[in-house]
Enzyme design. Structure first.
Site, PDB file in Angstrom:
ATOM      1  N   GLU A 199       0.808  -1.208   0.000  1.00  0.00           N
ATOM      2  CA  GLU A 199       0.000   0.000   0.000  1.00  0.00           C
ATOM      3  C   GLU A 199       0.846   1.265   0.000  1.00  0.00           C
ATOM      4  OE1 GLU A 199      -3.956   1.746   0.089  1.00  0.00           O
ATOM      5  OE2 GLU A 199      -2.981  -0.055  -0.653  1.00  0.00           O
ATOM      6  N   HIS A 231      -0.254  12.647  -9.461  1.00  0.00           N
ATOM      7  CA  HIS A 231      -1.067  13.790  -9.042  1.00  0.00           C
ATOM      8  C   HIS A 231      -0.226  15.054  -8.925  1.00  0.00           C
ATOM      9  CE1 HIS A 231      -5.066  12.002  -7.660  1.00  0.00           C
ATOM     10  NE2 HIS A 231      -4.426  11.029  -8.283  1.00  0.00           N
ATOM     11  N   SER A 249       5.219  20.360  -5.342  1.00  0.00           N
ATOM     12  CA  SER A 249       4.398  21.323  -4.594  1.00  0.00           C
ATOM     13  C   SER A 249       3.440  20.640  -3.623  1.00  0.00           C
ATOM     14  CB  SER A 249       3.628  22.231  -5.555  1.00  0.00           C
ATOM     15  OG  SER A 249       2.829  21.479  -6.448  1.00  0.00           O
ATOM     16  N   SER A 293      -2.371  -1.366 -12.607  1.00  0.00           N
ATOM     17  CA  SER A 293      -2.120  -2.778 -12.315  1.00  0.00           C
ATOM     18  C   SER A 293      -1.533  -2.959 -10.920  1.00  0.00           C
ATOM     19  CB  SER A 293      -1.173  -3.385 -13.356  1.00  0.00           C
ATOM     20  OG  SER A 293       0.131  -2.863 -13.236  1.00  0.00           O
ATOM     21  N   ASP A 319      -8.886   3.721  -1.713  1.00  0.00           N
ATOM     22  CA  ASP A 319      -9.436   3.851  -0.363  1.00  0.00           C
ATOM     23  C   ASP A 319     -10.612   4.809  -0.313  1.00  0.00           C
ATOM     24  OD1 ASP A 319      -7.511   2.174   0.926  1.00  0.00           O
ATOM     25  OD2 ASP A 319      -6.071   3.822   0.874  1.00  0.00           O
TER      26      ASP A 319
END
Length: 380
Positions: free
Chosen positions: A60, A71, A90, A198, A203
């Site tokens: 995880e 992101h 950032s 994959s 969550d």
């Protein structure tokens, strides 16, 4: 297959703009020879990350950091002005701002985990820490490519703009336009980046379940994701309380062994006329998974100038070897469950796993129900 060969040709034609030329080769304190002395600082960082967070496992903590690299990098826009955003770290520099964007729900765990490394290894910029940590995390996943890593991103002074990160409820048109605006990504490159699903779990799509995998092999970088997203959905692993989720072919959940969760965006991309044949072409073509490296090569320098960066790829650890298991239909599924939108290419002949009941997807890579995980307190 012929289609796979043509896709591999596209990978080979990826841009080859060079980073800054290497200076005189150097030998690091541990004896490692590198092309640039500046790369030596990343060797103890890699060791620290493996010992403190990852434990050499594609678990995880590794999954969450791989998500963070995307992101952090994709939040940049050519149309809105690239004054901020891109692969600049950032997320770590503004931990009370960017992690609170709705698309970043749940990313606070990886942000808080990396902030101490930014402080401990303080000669390395936040942007370098994010992208290097993602490259190290991926090496723990069997079958993953060894990513390029360029160093010396400067620290940014303003956060990225909200609303630039694609979300699972977005349409295919919106997703493709967002990637084009961010860095002129082609549909092939978009699907290539989704190879990371994959080794991904969710969550926060359905917050009633924890670490819901996107395929049956979430600890292996393989093509099962591309097969299983093409299968007919039959149910949901949780309560289906939020947007961005559609029915899964393998929803069986027992305790912490959560059933497969299917993102609406993956479902749509696998069936849209602009991307369906690309998606289908990845099924059982492990060699094509290397296209993730080419796409990440582009993503990891959004907002940067390649010719000002230093190639430190030689300090990225060697990945674990591929499992070399062909893609197969999970037990209780088969060719009759395929929902194919690409009719111009043949679908590969695959075996069906034995079993009259759906096999539970293990919560941990060792098959245990409880995994070791790290979570530092922090500002995010």
């Amino acid at each position: 297959m012929a289609f796979a060969s043509s896709l591999l040709a596209l990978v080979a034609l990826a841009a080859v703009t060079s980073a800054a030329p290497a200076t005189t080769q150097a030998t690091c304190p541990d004896g490692t020879k590198v092309n640039n002395a500046a790369c030596c600082a990343f060797i103890p960082l890699a060791q620290d990350l493996q010992e403190t967070i990852f434990q050499n496992d594609c678990g995880e903590d590794a999954h969450e950091v791989i998500r963070l690299t995307f992101h952090d990098a994709i939040a940049i826009s050519q149309s809105k002005g690239p004054s901020a955003g891109g692969a600049d770290g950032s997320m770590l520099l503004f931990p009370t701002i960017e992690p609170n964007f709705s698309a970043n729900n749940g990313i606070d765990d990886s942000v808080n985990n990396l902030i101490p490394f930014m402080q401990k290894h303080n000669t390395i910029s936040a942007g370098d820490i994010v992208q290097f940590t993602g490259a190290v995390a991926l090496t723990n996943c069997p079958g993953a490519p060894q990513l390029e890593f360029l160093a010396r991103r400067p620290n940014k002074t303003i956060p990225a703009i909200d609303g630039l990160i694609p979300e699972p409820q977005d349409s295919v048109t919106s997703i493709l336009e967002r990637f084009k605006d961010a860095g002129n990504f082609s549909p092939f490159e978009v699907v290539s980046l989704l190879a990371s699903h994959s080794v991904a779990r969710a969550d926060k799509v359905d917050e009633t379940i924890d670490a819901a995998p996107f395929d049956t092999t979430p600890f292996v970088f393989d093509t099962q994701i591309f097969l299983e997203v093409l299968l007919k959905g039959v149910g949901f692993p949780g309560t289906r309380t939020t947007r961005g989720e559609v029915a899964s072919p393998l929803p069986l959940t027992s305790g912490s062994d959560t059933g497969e969760l299917r993102l609406q965006s993956d479902f749509a991309l696998a069936r849209d006329e602009r991307t369906a044949c690309i998606w289908q072409g990845f099924v059982n073509e492990q060699a094509l998974m290397a296209s993730f490296k080419a796409a990440m090569r582009k993503l990891a320098v959004l907002g940067q100038h390649r010719n000002t960066l230093i190639d430190c790829s030689d300090v990225v650890p060697a990945p674990k070897p591929a499992v070399n298991k062909p893609a197969s239909f999970p037990a209780t599924t088969g060719p009759q469950d395929l929902e194919l939108s690409c009719n111009t290419k043949p679908f590969p002949s695959l075996s069906v796993d034995a079993g009259a009941q759906q096999t539970l997807i293990p919560h941990c890579s060792d098959g245990d129900m409880t995994c070791q995980s790290v979570q530092f307190n922090g500002p995010a």
